[in-house]
Design a protein around this motif. Structure first.
Motif, PDB file in Angstrom:
ATOM      1  N   TYR A 150       2.601  -3.779  -2.067  1.00  0.00           N
ATOM      2  CA  TYR A 150       1.469  -4.062  -1.710  1.00  0.00           C
ATOM      3  C   TYR A 150       0.112  -3.105  -2.517  1.00  0.00           C
ATOM      4  O   TYR A 150       1.543  -1.611  -2.916  1.00  0.00           O
ATOM      5  CB  TYR A 150       0.927  -3.939  -0.088  1.00  0.00           C
ATOM      6  N   ARG A 151      -1.271  -2.709  -2.283  1.00  0.00           N
ATOM      7  CA  ARG A 151      -1.635  -2.167  -3.513  1.00  0.00           C
ATOM      8  C   ARG A 151      -1.484  -0.635  -2.203  1.00  0.00           C
ATOM      9  O   ARG A 151      -2.131   0.176  -2.385  1.00  0.00           O
ATOM     10  CB  ARG A 151      -3.021  -2.240  -4.099  1.00  0.00           C
ATOM     11  N   GLN A 152      -2.077  -1.464  -0.973  1.00  0.00           N
ATOM     12  CA  GLN A 152      -2.277  -0.616   0.206  1.00  0.00           C
ATOM     13  C   GLN A 152      -1.592  -1.044   1.427  1.00  0.00           C
ATOM     14  O   GLN A 152      -0.964  -1.707   1.771  1.00  0.00           O
ATOM     15  CB  GLN A 152      -3.433  -0.596   0.869  1.00  0.00           C
ATOM     16  N   HIS A 153       0.047   0.299   1.169  1.00  0.00           N
ATOM     17  CA  HIS A 153       0.678   0.250   2.043  1.00  0.00           C
ATOM     18  C   HIS A 153       0.719   1.138   3.354  1.00  0.00           C
ATOM     19  O   HIS A 153       0.064   2.505   2.815  1.00  0.00           O
ATOM     20  CB  HIS A 153       2.340   0.033   1.471  1.00  0.00           C
ATOM     21  N   HIS A 154       1.898   1.214   4.150  1.00  0.00           N
ATOM     22  CA  HIS A 154       1.653   2.460   4.768  1.00  0.00           C
ATOM     23  C   HIS A 154       2.885   2.819   5.311  1.00  0.00           C
ATOM     24  O   HIS A 154       3.601   2.258   5.647  1.00  0.00           O
ATOM     25  CB  HIS A 154       0.681   1.966   6.571  1.00  0.00           C
ATOM     26  N   GLN A 155       2.785   4.818   5.909  1.00  0.00           N
ATOM     27  CA  GLN A 155       4.207   4.793   6.233  1.00  0.00           C
ATOM     28  C   GLN A 155       4.003   5.420   7.076  1.00  0.00           C
ATOM     29  O   GLN A 155       2.680   6.635   6.884  1.00  0.00           O
ATOM     30  CB  GLN A 155       4.988   5.976   4.716  1.00  0.00           C
ATOM     31  N   LEU A 156       5.546   5.925   7.672  1.00  0.00           N
ATOM     32  CA  LEU A 156       5.430   6.945   8.304  1.00  0.00           C
ATOM     33  C   LEU A 156       6.237   8.046   8.072  1.00  0.00           C
ATOM     34  O   LEU A 156       7.544   7.123   7.117  1.00  0.00           O
ATOM     35  CB  LEU A 156       6.281   6.534  10.309  1.00  0.00           C
ATOM     36  N   GLY A 157       5.940   8.873   8.645  1.00  0.00           N
ATOM     37  CA  GLY A 157       7.206   9.861   7.683  1.00  0.00           C
ATOM     38  C   GLY A 157       7.186  11.064   8.659  1.00  0.00           C
ATOM     39  O   GLY A 157       5.824  11.788   9.508  1.00  0.00           O
TER      40      GLY A 157
END
Length: 425
Positions: free
Chosen positions: A122-129
């Motif tokens: 996606y152009r906006q995706h989401h991450q945990l880190g």
RNA sequence: GUGGGCGUAGCUCAGUUGGUUAGAGCGCCAGGUUGUGGUCCUGGAGGUCGCGGGUUCGACCCCCGUCGCUCACCCCA
């Protein structure tokens, strides 16, 4: 629809509504819990930074920096960029605030990259880190990798594999790149069509290429893992033995070269065998022992990892993992006195229950239907009879087919329902 | 950035060789049951057939453009 044409979300972005959003809650809550167990604290960063934060971090030669960043000028003439990943901002904040080390932080954030969308991209995706700064102790590498590993296991994933490699530190990697360059120059004709014109810019990219030509060439060519200096080789060995000591299997992949320039030494990636598409990487990360200095801080080691939420959701689905969905404890049905509904609902909610209700003075049948669809455990009925007697009828909506109902006094209903709900937990 | 597929009700989809008022299932609302959901029956609301242009006596259907979605390459999470 004769009014203005409907607006929609920009290309490559998406809205997450219930029930899908429940899976997001589950992912984030699970990750937050594991981050807590590993002694990481939450950090919240701006979504945009001076473009230099990302350029110096991920490397001006990388695809992401040159072609994929959302760069814009604000009204004050500053050149800013939407964060394409999580690490650079955390390191920038570390340099700016200098928290005590080791500094261990976790985050959940959107990330923006201008790419053509496709499955899992996606152009906006989401991450945990997480990021951990202040020491190059291999025990910390083990912690970061194992946090990710335990997190995936806690989600119920069983088909995730850990690939690991060492990028060395700048000196031994530089020496290796010289060897690799000589090798590639001698075999330039065998490089794939795409990398032949560009391989000199970043020879390591050829290792990452999936084309048969490059794979054949680099499989027999010099490997970085064989050219590590003594310190880097020892460090890598300690990371691997540390992982083995807690039962985590790591697969050495000498071809593993990640996309950002800042990585040194330990580099890893988690791939899912449940995903058949090219987007099978669910997370990755590594050590970055020069990034803090590049962003103007003192020499400070760091390591981190990030995992894509959308990718994880694909894997959860592919592995058939079901996520617990919270439903309402009670639903208040009141056909008598709208003014009596709010106090009852309020008391129940203050007692800790999740409570739904109907609006617009609908019929009892309609309200009961709404109660059923809400998934609520109990329906609490207040009609003229209950109102007159100071009572509430409690109906069990989730019991056996012949669900019963009982009449309770209005004064006792909140405590009674609360007890029943707590007993079920 | 390159290439393929697809756009009909809130959702999933039918729609004959181009022919009158575009259909179904699910969902939604109401009634059957003037105090009871989950089954059943009846009725109702809801569509400028993505948008614009063209061909035609006539277009959801054919042509062109455009926007969007989707899949793959590339890159990555």
């Amino acid at each position: 629809m004769n009014g203005p044409s409907a607006v929609q979300a920009p290309v490559g972005t998406h809205d997450v509504l219930a029930p899908d959003s429940a899976r997001w809650q589950f992912l984030i809550a699970t990750f937050a819990d594991w981050a807590r167990r590993y002694d990481f604290s939450l950090i919240i960063n701006p979504l945009f930074e001076d473009v230099a934060v990302f350029n110096r971090g991920i490397g001006e030669a990388s695809e992401m920096a040159t072609k994929e960043m959302y760069v814009f000028s604000d009204r004050g003439g500053r050149t800013l960029a939407l964060r394409p990943e999580g690490t650079a901002s955390v390191v920038r904040a570390f340099v700016q605030h200098r928290p005590a080390t080791p500094y261990k932080a976790w985050y959940v954030t959107p990330a923006f990259r201008y790419e053509r969308p496709q499955k899992g991209r996606y152009r906006q995706h989401h991450q945990l880190g997480v990021e951990a700064l202040g020491t190059d102790d291999p025990s910390l590498d083990v912690e970061v990798v194992s946090l990710a590993w335990r997190f995936y296991a806690a989600l119920g994933l069983t088909r995730v594999r850990l690939l690991i490699n060492s990028m060395g530190h700048p000196e031994c990697r530089g020496a290796y790149v010289a060897v690799l360059t000589d090798y590639l120059a001698a075999h330039e004709a065998e490089i794939c069509d795409e990398h032949r014109p560009t391989w000199r810019t970043n020879p390591l990219r050829v290792l990452d290429c999936k084309k048969d030509a490059c794979v054949a060439l680099t499989t027999v060519g010099p490997m970085l893992i064989e050219h590590l200096c003594h310190e880097c080789a020892t460090h890598f060995a300690q990371v691997r033995s540390g992982l083995a000591a807690i039962g985590i299997a790591s697969e050495l992949n000498p071809r593993l070269v990640r996309g950002f320039d800042y990585y040194t030494r330990t580099t890893f990636e988690f791939v899912s065998d449940a995903l058949e598409s090219a987007q099978n990487a669910v997370g990755g990360g590594g050590r970055y022992d020069t990034l803090v200095e590049q962003l103007g801080g003192p020499p400070t080691s760091g390591i981190g990892f990030g995992s894509g939420i959308e990718r994880l959701l694909l894997v959860l689905e592919a592995e058939g993992v079901t996520v617990p969905v919270a439903s309402l404890d009670a639903f208040v049905v009141d056909t008598c006195d709208e003014d009596a509904t709010s106090p009852l609902v309020d008391e129940l909610r203050r007692a800790g229950l999740s409570v739904g209700r109907a609006y617009d003075a609908r019929s009892m049948k309609a309200q009961m239907k709404a109660a059923d669809r809400s998934g609520a455990r109990y329906a609490l009925l207040v009609g003229p009879r209950e109102q007159a007697a100071g009572e509430v009828t409690m109906r069990d909506l989730r019991g056996d087919q012949s669900a019963g109902q009982v009449t309770l006094s209005r004064d006792a209903v909140v405590a009674h329902v609360t007890d029943l709900v707590k007993k079920r937990l």
